[in-house]
Design an enzyme around this catalytic site. Sequence first.
Site, mmCIF file in Angstrom:
data_model
loop_
_atom_site.group_PDB
_atom_site.id
_atom_site.type_symbol
_atom_site.label_atom_id
_atom_site.label_comp_id
_atom_site.label_asym_id
_atom_site.label_seq_id
_atom_site.Cartn_x
_atom_site.Cartn_y
_atom_site.Cartn_z
ATOM 1 N N HIS A 62 41.724 50.912 -10.763
ATOM 2 C CA HIS A 62 42.265 50.580 -9.457
ATOM 3 C C HIS A 62 43.628 51.249 -9.285
ATOM 4 O O HIS A 62 44.596 50.836 -9.916
ATOM 5 C CB HIS A 62 42.406 49.054 -9.353
ATOM 6 C CG HIS A 62 42.597 48.555 -7.959
ATOM 7 N ND1 HIS A 62 41.733 47.680 -7.359
ATOM 8 C CD2 HIS A 62 43.543 48.803 -7.043
ATOM 9 C CE1 HIS A 62 42.137 47.404 -6.136
ATOM 10 N NE2 HIS A 62 43.248 48.072 -5.931
ATOM 11 N N HIS B 264 49.227 40.867 -10.372
ATOM 12 C CA HIS B 264 50.342 41.683 -10.845
ATOM 13 C C HIS B 264 51.694 41.036 -10.554
ATOM 14 O O HIS B 264 51.826 40.140 -9.729
ATOM 15 C CB HIS B 264 50.285 43.089 -10.232
ATOM 16 C CG HIS B 264 50.398 43.122 -8.731
ATOM 17 N ND1 HIS B 264 49.397 42.705 -7.893
ATOM 18 C CD2 HIS B 264 51.404 43.532 -7.921
ATOM 19 C CE1 HIS B 264 49.769 42.855 -6.641
ATOM 20 N NE2 HIS B 264 50.980 43.344 -6.620
ATOM 21 N N GLU C 220 57.390 42.570 -1.704
ATOM 22 C CA GLU C 220 56.333 42.956 -0.773
ATOM 23 C C GLU C 220 56.245 41.968 0.398
ATOM 24 O O GLU C 220 56.000 40.775 0.205
ATOM 25 C CB GLU C 220 54.986 42.995 -1.495
ATOM 26 C CG GLU C 220 54.956 43.908 -2.706
ATOM 27 C CD GLU C 220 53.684 43.748 -3.534
ATOM 28 O OE1 GLU C 220 52.838 42.905 -3.161
ATOM 29 O OE2 GLU C 220 53.546 44.443 -4.540
ATOM 30 N N HIS D 249 51.316 37.328 -8.165
ATOM 31 C CA HIS D 249 50.408 37.141 -7.036
ATOM 32 C C HIS D 249 49.159 37.983 -7.263
ATOM 33 O O HIS D 249 49.075 38.763 -8.201
ATOM 34 C CB HIS D 249 51.072 37.487 -5.701
ATOM 35 C CG HIS D 249 51.655 38.870 -5.642
ATOM 36 N ND1 HIS D 249 52.827 39.214 -6.281
ATOM 37 C CD2 HIS D 249 51.235 39.994 -5.006
ATOM 38 C CE1 HIS D 249 53.115 40.483 -6.036
ATOM 39 N NE2 HIS D 249 52.147 40.975 -5.280
#
Length: 436
Positions: free
Chosen positions: A292, A335, A341, A371
Amino acid sequence: MQELIQNLEYMSGFNNEHETEALVDALPKGQFSPQKVNYKLYTEQFSSTAFTAPRHSNRRSWTYRIRPSIAMGDFLPYSQSLIKTAPETDIPCPPNVLRWDPLPLPETQTDFIDGLITLGTNGDAKVQTGMGIHCYCANASMGNRVFYSSDGEMLFVPQQGTLYVKTEFGRLTAAPGEIMVIPRGVRFSVDVAENDPVRGYICENYGHPFVLPERGPVGANGYSNQRDFLYPTAWFEDKDAPHTVINKFCGNLFAAELDHSPFDVVAWVGNSAPYKYDLANFNVMNTVSFDHPDPSIFTVLTSPSELEGTANVDFVIFPPRWMVAEHTFRPPYYHRNVMSEFMGLIEGTYDAKEHGFVPGGMSLHNCMTPHGPEAEVFEKASNAELSPQQYKDTLAFMFESRFPMAPSAYAMQTPLRQKDYIGCWKGLKKYFDGTR
């Protein structure tokens, strides 16, 4: 509004040197500042970087206008209590995950200025680092009111309704699925069509002006391409009518009176001007084998910081795309990282949050706060058959910054805040089996 749409023209190319005139030969030939200009116009240079910035990053435009910008009254304080600027210290900055429902559309006449609300800030506008995160809701045009920010450039991300924007450099429209950037110091006015209220997000970038990210090994093509960024052509008003200019300066608002329209630039040449971009033109690069990639592969614009590879703010999108990776967990992985963010959803569903995160909603995950996918999404994605999958009818975005984002007092106290947001991870189970 229909007449405005029909008369819009744009020039393409990010940060290119453009020249445009609304009257023939309004642009001087051969030099920028001649003793006299055709049509008896004034010459005024607009600079959004230092005069001695390197050529590749230097931004300035020469404007030829009916009156210079200083033809105005003194500024006086103007009150709008929901607009904030960094450093914002009203409340402690919590490390908790935070999420909000969409701002409700106004029920009374509300224009862009009065409908602007700050959700969070970081850095310090006075030393030109960090950003402010705002939301806007409006159902009325600004009329003869004009706005500009001396604190930072403003990146608009519309979520509902079309913005019809007059600027000193010409006119732009911005609808959901598009973005618009207005440089620090440029005056503008937002009109709203009848029965078409608007709502969206703004990143007020105090730092280095946005640039296109480097492509690295991707090569010459992909991501956002320069030619797809559109700039307005010259358009002007010769209008002797009272106008009010509202300036955001060092975190405070000030208002000054004019006896004419400030949108009186008849011609301009340069590379510092408002621009827009259709996010559908973003060319997604993704894995075709396994694992990913980090979300940085979806960066549309970046404001670099003094630390190489660590942005003052990145503007990242999660657009429609194909996922084809083998033996790979498809949604964003769990992560923690050094970047903070702030996310918003323009349309559809975000793949890591299938419930509670709706169009117009927002979330904030600060640096080193863990999160990732909610429990239900993890269950489904871990057991899904991994055939090629197309993500359609979705568009989310992220303002990502190296600095922690301090939510405003409004953001923490509003009933729109989902105080049970942490609950979407409560269903995460223990699957550990030490025998396998």
